[in-house]
Design a protein around this motif. Structure first.
Motif, PDB file in Angstrom:
ATOM      1  N   LEU A   1      12.717 -13.016   0.729  1.00 14.43           N
ATOM      2  CA  LEU A   1      12.381 -12.545   2.067  1.00 14.43           C
ATOM      3  C   LEU A   1      12.684 -11.052   2.215  1.00 14.43           C
ATOM      4  O   LEU A   1      11.897 -10.309   2.823  1.00 14.43           O
ATOM      5  CB  LEU A   1      13.165 -13.336   3.123  1.00 14.43           C
ATOM      6  N   LEU A   2      13.810 -10.618   1.666  1.00 10.66           N
ATOM      7  CA  LEU A   2      14.193  -9.213   1.767  1.00 10.66           C
ATOM      8  C   LEU A   2      13.146  -8.304   1.137  1.00 10.66           C
ATOM      9  O   LEU A   2      12.711  -7.319   1.759  1.00 10.66           O
ATOM     10  CB  LEU A   2      15.554  -8.988   1.092  1.00 10.66           C
ATOM     11  N   PHE A   3      12.739  -8.614  -0.074  1.00 12.14           N
ATOM     12  CA  PHE A   3      11.796  -7.740  -0.774  1.00 12.14           C
ATOM     13  C   PHE A   3      10.406  -7.790  -0.140  1.00 12.14           C
ATOM     14  O   PHE A   3       9.710  -6.765  -0.102  1.00 12.14           O
ATOM     15  CB  PHE A   3      11.732  -8.087  -2.256  1.00 12.14           C
ATOM     16  N   MET A   4      10.019  -8.941   0.386  1.00  8.81           N
ATOM     17  CA  MET A   4       8.734  -8.996   1.071  1.00  8.81           C
ATOM     18  C   MET A   4       8.788  -8.187   2.364  1.00  8.81           C
ATOM     19  O   MET A   4       7.842  -7.469   2.700  1.00  8.81           O
ATOM     20  CB  MET A   4       8.343 -10.449   1.371  1.00  8.81           C
ATOM     21  N   PHE A   5       9.899  -8.278   3.089  1.00 15.14           N
ATOM     22  CA  PHE A   5      10.044  -7.509   4.329  1.00 15.14           C
ATOM     23  C   PHE A   5       9.991  -6.010   4.051  1.00 15.14           C
ATOM     24  O   PHE A   5       9.281  -5.260   4.735  1.00 15.14           O
ATOM     25  CB  PHE A   5      11.366  -7.869   5.013  1.00 15.14           C
ATOM     26  N   LEU A   6      10.739  -5.555   3.062  1.00 18.09           N
ATOM     27  CA  LEU A   6      10.742  -4.130   2.730  1.00 18.09           C
ATOM     28  C   LEU A   6       9.360  -3.665   2.262  1.00 18.09           C
ATOM     29  O   LEU A   6       8.936  -2.551   2.569  1.00 18.09           O
ATOM     30  CB  LEU A   6      11.794  -3.853   1.650  1.00 18.09           C
ATOM     31  N   THR A   7       8.679  -4.521   1.534  1.00 14.51           N
ATOM     32  CA  THR A   7       7.346  -4.163   1.043  1.00 14.51           C
ATOM     33  C   THR A   7       6.348  -4.044   2.182  1.00 14.51           C
ATOM     34  O   THR A   7       5.593  -3.059   2.267  1.00 14.51           O
ATOM     35  CB  THR A   7       6.857  -5.212   0.034  1.00 14.51           C
ATOM     36  N   PHE A   8       6.331  -5.026   3.061  1.00 20.32           N
ATOM     37  CA  PHE A   8       5.442  -4.948   4.220  1.00 20.32           C
ATOM     38  C   PHE A   8       5.767  -3.731   5.081  1.00 20.32           C
ATOM     39  O   PHE A   8       4.876  -3.113   5.660  1.00 20.32           O
ATOM     40  CB  PHE A   8       5.556  -6.218   5.060  1.00 20.32           C
ATOM     41  N   THR A   9       7.045  -3.384   5.125  1.00 21.70           N
ATOM     42  CA  THR A   9       7.469  -2.233   5.928  1.00 21.70           C
ATOM     43  C   THR A   9       6.929  -0.931   5.348  1.00 21.70           C
ATOM     44  O   THR A   9       6.368  -0.100   6.076  1.00 21.70           O
ATOM     45  CB  THR A   9       9.002  -2.165   6.019  1.00 21.70           C
ATOM     46  N   TYR A  10       7.101  -0.720   4.034  1.00 25.05           N
ATOM     47  CA  TYR A  10       6.642   0.569   3.504  1.00 25.05           C
ATOM     48  C   TYR A  10       5.121   0.672   3.497  1.00 25.05           C
ATOM     49  O   TYR A  10       4.567   1.762   3.639  1.00 25.05           O
ATOM     50  CB  TYR A  10       7.257   0.893   2.140  1.00 25.05           C
ATOM     51  N   PHE A  11       4.413  -0.433   3.361  1.00 26.87           N
ATOM     52  CA  PHE A  11       2.958  -0.374   3.471  1.00 26.87           C
ATOM     53  C   PHE A  11       2.540  -0.017   4.899  1.00 26.87           C
ATOM     54  O   PHE A  11       1.628   0.781   5.112  1.00 26.87           O
ATOM     55  CB  PHE A  11       2.329  -1.706   3.062  1.00 26.87           C
ATOM     56  N   THR A  12       3.198  -0.629   5.877  1.00 28.75           N
ATOM     57  CA  THR A  12       2.884  -0.330   7.278  1.00 28.75           C
ATOM     58  C   THR A  12       3.173   1.130   7.590  1.00 28.75           C
ATOM     59  O   THR A  12       2.357   1.824   8.217  1.00 28.75           O
ATOM     60  CB  THR A  12       3.706  -1.230   8.211  1.00 28.75           C
ATOM     61  N   PHE A  13       4.334   1.616   7.136  1.00 31.17           N
ATOM     62  CA  PHE A  13       4.679   3.016   7.379  1.00 31.17           C
ATOM     63  C   PHE A  13       3.745   3.959   6.623  1.00 31.17           C
ATOM     64  O   PHE A  13       3.456   5.059   7.102  1.00 31.17           O
ATOM     65  CB  PHE A  13       6.133   3.278   6.994  1.00 31.17           C
ATOM     66  N   TYR A  14       3.278   3.524   5.464  1.00 27.66           N
ATOM     67  CA  TYR A  14       2.310   4.361   4.755  1.00 27.66           C
ATOM     68  C   TYR A  14       1.023   4.498   5.568  1.00 27.66           C
ATOM     69  O   TYR A  14       0.422   5.574   5.625  1.00 27.66           O
ATOM     70  CB  TYR A  14       1.984   3.811   3.366  1.00 27.66           C
ATOM     71  N   GLY A  15       0.581   3.389   6.167  1.00 28.50           N
ATOM     72  CA  GLY A  15      -0.598   3.457   7.012  1.00 28.50           C
ATOM     73  C   GLY A  15      -0.421   4.444   8.154  1.00 28.50           C
ATOM     74  O   GLY A  15      -1.340   5.186   8.508  1.00 28.50           O
ATOM     75  N   MET A  16       0.785   4.492   8.709  1.00 33.97           N
ATOM     76  CA  MET A  16       1.094   5.445   9.782  1.00 33.97           C
ATOM     77  C   MET A  16       1.080   6.879   9.245  1.00 33.97           C
ATOM     78  O   MET A  16       0.579   7.802   9.895  1.00 33.97           O
ATOM     79  CB  MET A  16       2.443   5.094  10.393  1.00 33.97           C
ATOM     80  N   VAL A  17       1.627   7.069   8.060  1.00 39.44           N
ATOM     81  CA  VAL A  17       1.651   8.404   7.444  1.00 39.44           C
ATOM     82  C   VAL A  17       0.233   8.912   7.187  1.00 39.44           C
ATOM     83  O   VAL A  17      -0.079  10.083   7.424  1.00 39.44           O
ATOM     84  CB  VAL A  17       2.449   8.372   6.119  1.00 39.44           C
ATOM     85  N   ALA A  18      -0.630   8.026   6.699  1.00 45.36           N
ATOM     86  CA  ALA A  18      -2.001   8.433   6.399  1.00 45.36           C
ATOM     87  C   ALA A  18      -2.699   8.956   7.646  1.00 45.36           C
ATOM     88  O   ALA A  18      -3.469   9.921   7.579  1.00 45.36           O
ATOM     89  CB  ALA A  18      -2.782   7.256   5.803  1.00 45.36           C
ATOM     90  N   ILE A  19      -2.433   8.340   8.786  1.00 44.53           N
ATOM     91  CA  ILE A  19      -2.989   8.833  10.045  1.00 44.53           C
ATOM     92  C   ILE A  19      -2.324  10.145  10.443  1.00 44.53           C
ATOM     93  O   ILE A  19      -2.990  11.101  10.861  1.00 44.53           O
ATOM     94  CB  ILE A  19      -2.809   7.797  11.172  1.00 44.53           C
ATOM     95  N   GLY A  20      -1.008  10.207  10.285  1.00 43.31           N
ATOM     96  CA  GLY A  20      -0.267  11.398  10.699  1.00 43.31           C
ATOM     97  C   GLY A  20      -0.654  12.659   9.962  1.00 43.31           C
ATOM     98  O   GLY A  20      -0.590  13.756  10.520  1.00 43.31           O
TER      99      GLY A  20
END
Length: 212
Positions: free
Chosen positions: A87-106
């Motif tokens: 669960l920990l590694f899946m949570f961290l993975t989903f988090t960095y992908f989501t934040f990457y999507g935000m960065v791409a827009i930024g």
């Protein structure tokens, strides 16, 4: 290898889906942010923190639903520690992908440009995910943590033309995955997530793509 391939595919597919679905939301809200910042109502860093924090409950829910469903379907060992690592590694993975999507827009002037830039990064991450080519991109660290925590201590024998030895030995020799690297993998993935968030916050503070 079937289990590793399934994890690799799931991580990439779900991660890209997270990054892609968050981009239109951030793009629309960025326009509102520009207007409110010009009126003196919004500040970049608090706004970015709110944008990041509001995603956490969604990511946590996604992680629990996905993790509980797939962990037992894959038939991983019924071990609480290993389940929590999963669960920990899946949570961290989903988090960095989501934040990457935000960065791409930024960092880009439009959602369309962000999609083009993101597709190039997805292809690169896919190639260097550690499944095809063992290089240290974010997905490679995800696989290091996921596979290392679930299979890195398994002593079952593998007998085949290419390799003879234990599962533990195969992972270490062929893929560079070790159970001793779990803590390092978690720290690296957390650092990647934090870095993406900081870049997003700074992009809001210093970049302005608003057309006058």
């Amino acid at each position: 290898m079937v289990v590793i391939g399934a994890l690799y595919t799931a991580v990439l597919f779900l991660g890209v889906n997270n990054a892609s679905t968050v981009q239109p939301v951030i793009a629309i809200e960025r326009t509102v942010f520009y207007r409110e910042r010009a009126a003196g109502m919004y500040s970049a860093i608090p706004y970015a923190m709110a944008q990041g924090l509001v995603e956490i409950p969604y990511i946590a829910t996604q992680t629990i639903v996905y993790g509980v469903t797939t962990y037992f379907m894959i038939n991983f060992e019924r071990n609480l520690e290993k389940f929590l690592y999963y669960l920990l590694f899946m949570f961290l993975t989903f988090t960095y992908f989501t934040f990457y999507g935000m960065v791409a827009i930024g960092l880009t002037p439009s959602q369309q440009m962000a999609a083009v830039v993101s597709s190039a990064f997805y292809s690169l991450w896919n190639l260097l995910a550690g499944f095809l080519v063992p290089k240290p991109c974010p997905i490679a660290w995800t696989l290091q943590g996921l596979v290392g925590s679930q299979l890195g201590d398994v002593e079952d024998l593998i007998v085949g033309p290419a390799f003879q030895g234990t599962v533990k030995g195969f992972l270490k020799e062929e893929l560079g995955i070790e159970s001793s690297m779990i803590g390092i993998a978690a720290a690296v993935i957390f650092a990647v997530s934090l870095s993406f968030f900081l870049v997003f916050a700074l992009s809001l503070k210093f970049l302005n793509f608003q057309k006058r």
